[in-house]
Design an enzyme around this catalytic site. Structure first.
Site, PDB file in Angstrom:
ATOM      1  N   ASP A 307      25.804  19.563  30.266  1.00  0.00           N
ATOM      2  CA  ASP A 307      26.813  20.325  30.934  1.00  0.00           C
ATOM      3  C   ASP A 307      28.321  19.885  30.633  1.00  0.00           C
ATOM      4  O   ASP A 307      28.252  18.567  30.416  1.00  0.00           O
ATOM      5  CB  ASP A 307      26.586  20.785  32.271  1.00  0.00           C
ATOM      6  N   HIS A 308      29.099  20.447  30.871  1.00  0.00           N
ATOM      7  CA  HIS A 308      30.487  19.966  30.895  1.00  0.00           C
ATOM      8  C   HIS A 308      30.880  19.850  32.312  1.00  0.00           C
ATOM      9  O   HIS A 308      31.115  20.849  32.977  1.00  0.00           O
ATOM     10  CB  HIS A 308      31.673  21.076  30.233  1.00  0.00           C
ATOM     11  N   PHE A 462      30.041  25.224  34.513  1.00  0.00           N
ATOM     12  CA  PHE A 462      29.085  26.205  34.416  1.00  0.00           C
ATOM     13  C   PHE A 462      28.232  26.319  32.938  1.00  0.00           C
ATOM     14  O   PHE A 462      27.760  27.682  32.674  1.00  0.00           O
ATOM     15  CB  PHE A 462      29.460  27.455  34.763  1.00  0.00           C
ATOM     16  N   HIS A 463      28.345  25.279  32.233  1.00  0.00           N
ATOM     17  CA  HIS A 463      27.727  25.366  30.876  1.00  0.00           C
ATOM     18  C   HIS A 463      26.268  24.735  30.778  1.00  0.00           C
ATOM     19  O   HIS A 463      25.924  24.245  29.757  1.00  0.00           O
ATOM     20  CB  HIS A 463      28.793  24.986  29.770  1.00  0.00           C
ATOM     21  N   CYS A 464      25.523  25.048  31.684  1.00  0.00           N
ATOM     22  CA  CYS A 464      24.177  24.348  31.601  1.00  0.00           C
ATOM     23  C   CYS A 464      23.523  24.746  30.246  1.00  0.00           C
ATOM     24  O   CYS A 464      23.417  25.951  30.000  1.00  0.00           O
ATOM     25  CB  CYS A 464      23.159  24.985  32.952  1.00  0.00           C
TER      26      CYS A 464
END
Ligand SMILES: Cc1cc2nc3c(=O)[nH]c(=O)nc-3n(C[C@H](O)[C@H](O)[C@H](O)COP(=O)(O)OP(=O)(O)OC[C@H]3O[C@@H](n4cnc5c(N)ncnc54)[C@H](O)[C@@H]3O)c2cc1C
Length: 532
Positions: A307-308, A462-464
């Site tokens: 993730d980020h 929110f970049h799972c």
């Protein structure tokens, strides 16, 4: 066929059952049902997206977080994040997270995808994906070498620009960053007006355009496509080494539906590996500790979580009230490098109307008033890797979501740099004109205090992704054809298949993956017929 309400009669079998009507699932439902001879059932755990004003209201997207359309997962705390659980929202509605996200439409750069191919994801390099990025979008006025027109996803920039967003572009330019026309073309480095998956309505404001609107709504009248909402898939049913259907809830009961060609898992980077594990597909030691019998040993399931991270608490006060939010509450972005040693931009920041930060930050600082805005920097080349695993055989038990943010010291150093650079942007003339300075954090924090601030305020962009990654090695979960390794009739198609996280937001890449996956699955099974 209209969206089925719970309790409506289901067929006993379909050619394909798609699990999850999210960003990827809606693409698959559209493309796999293109041939009228192929029957497709899309099963979505959440409700229908239609008729909900809160979804289309682009400027207030953040109000959806923590509400009834959010799974509201939380990460397992670590010392690197000051022992705090971090909210990990995921959409639970048709359109999935594309129905609750911030709508930034950003695909990163060539190197992100060429790295996938180099790591063993044959056929997933930039040149292979570019036609699918273009096919997915309707972006008028772009460079046709990179941008598509007439595709299902309507992509627009905001015409209703707020001075806090304009100042980001001007501030970046004043510090020597390039200003570029299109971050989704040849280069993504510099300051730019962001693209959004949104339409512009009469008064210039944006309205969300999710995959449910772009891909699903136009084909709901296909007789060979059924969509079941409010139905949760509990497990994939296996017959030996073949997936033959799913077990799912309908109106409080548990039923089985067969899939003669197979099951396509598109439940997202948390729920796809979770469903595999609940079905006995995963690492034997993980399954044993959860009390789940092994049906198919596959070591990599749930590993490689990427993730980020971002820093959520950088709040500033404007010299005058901001008025109502415009665009998605921002509109511009800056992509830059934390150090010249980076091959491309690894940092990214956006502007946000209103205060940002957790309850502790709001309790400690006066973040009230109509003049507060935030700058939210994130690390787009994060090197920390985590996992997501079930803790028990109970499908209702919360999973162990462990992003391991800032575990890699290079991520921590880059986030410190990002915060310092944001302060530098805010000290430049374009922002000085419109702000009276930072509320929190102060611009002159020492290294220790700044480090503490970052650990206490790191959150998710929110970049799972990455938890069922593509590859051919032992740790890979799906092959380059997206079929689960060692099983027949089971594919995973969503953000979880990414071998490594690209340096961008993940919705546009997920949609391009699903576009290409539909072609691969359609050709492999003959399902596309004349539509191929
Ligand atoms: C708050 C937020 C903001 C974001 N902002 C951006 C942004 O601005 N730009 C960007 O590019 N990306 C953004 N993202 C990320 C982007 O939305 C995701 O990368 C993308 O939606 C992932 O697509 P997916 O298909 O893998 O999963 P999802 O879109 O999450 O879809 C998964 C679907 O599966 C369903 N599902 C799960 N489990 C089951 C089950 N057991 N049975 C049936 N159905 C199930 C879910 O309800 C959901 O509809 C954001 C995400 C969030 C949550």
């Amino acid at each position: 066929m209209p969206v089925l309400a719970p309790g409506t009669t289901l067929a006993a079998a379909y050619d394909f059952v798609i699990v999850g009507g999210g960003a990827a699932g809606c693409v698959l439902a559209n493309r796999l049902s293109a041939s009228p001879d192929v029957s497709v059932l899309l099963i979505e755990a959440g409700p229908d997206h239609r008729g909900r004003d809160e979804i289309v209201d682009a400027a207030r997207w953040d109000r959806l977080l923590g509400g009834e359309l959010d799974y509201a997962y939380r990460s397992t705390p670590t010392p690197q994040t000051a022992d705090r659980p971090i909210d990990m929202p995921r959409g639970r509605v048709l359109g999935g997270s594309s129905s609750i996200n911030a709508m930034l439409w950003y695909r990163g750069n060539r190197a992100d995808y060429d790295a996938w191919e180099a790591a063993g994801a044959e056929g997933w390099g930039y040149d292979s994906l570019l036609p699918y990025f273009r096919r997915s979008e309707d972006k008028p006025g772009g460079d046709p070498a990179f941008r598509g027109v007439g595709g299902p996803m309507r992509i627009r920039t905001t015409e209703d620009v707020h001075p806090i967003a304009t100042a980001l572009i001007d501030a970046a330019a004043s510090l020597g960053h390039p200003v570029i026309d299109d971050a989704n073309a040849a280069s993504n480095e510099g300051a730019v007006w962001a693209d959004f998956n949104a339409v512009t309505i009469a008064d210039g404001t944006l309205e969300r355009w999710s995959t449910a609107r772009g891909y699903l709504e136009p084909v709901l009248d296909r007789a060979n496509l059924s969509v079941l909402v409010d139905s949760r898939v509990l497990a994939i049913e296996l017959d030996g080494a073949r997936a033959v259907g799913v077990r799912h809830t309908v109106d409080g009961m548990t039923v089985s539906t067969r899939a003669s060609e197979g099951v396509v898992l598109a439940a997202g980077a948390i729920d796809s590996p979770r469903l595999l594990e609940l079905s006995g597909i995963g690492a034997p030691e993980v399954l044993a500790s959860a009390g789940i019998p092994v049906r198919h040993a596959l070591a990599g399931v749930g590993e490689n979580f990427q993730d980020h991270p971002l820093v959520l608490g950088m709040n500033f006060r404007a010299r005058s009230p901001l008025g109502p939010p415009r665009g998605n509450g921002g509109g511009s972005m800056l992509n830059w490098r934390s150090s010249l040693a980076e091959a491309g931009p690894d940092l990214h920041t956006v502007v946000a109307h209103g205060s940002r930060g957790d309850a502790a930050l709001h309790a400690a600082h006066d973040l009230g008033g109509d003049d507060v805005f935030a700058i939210v920097p994130g690390l787009m080349r994060s090197r920390s890797v985590g996992h997501v695993h079930v803790r028990s055989a109970d499908p209702d038990a919360a999973p162990d979501v462990q992003p391991n943010y800032l575990l890699d010291e290079r991520d921590f150093a880059a986030m410190l740099e990002a915060v310092r650079d944001v302060h530098e942007l805010l000290a430049s003339a374009p922002y000085r004109e419109i702000t009276s300075g930072p509320i929190v954090p102060a611009a002159n924090l020492g290294a220790r205090e700044l480090g503490d601030f970052v650990r206490r305020n790191v959150g998710t962009f929110f970049h799972c992704s990455g938890t069922t990654r593509i590859g051919t090695d032992e740790g890979a979960v799906v092959g380059p054809d997206l079929a689960v390794r060692g099983l027949d009739g089971l594919w995973v198609v969503d953000a979880s298949v990414m071998p490594s996280i690209p340096t961008c937001n993940t919705q546009a890449p997920t949609i391009a993956i699903a576009e290409r996956a539909a072609d691969l699955i359609g050709v492999a099974t003959g399902a596309l017929g004349d539509a191929a």
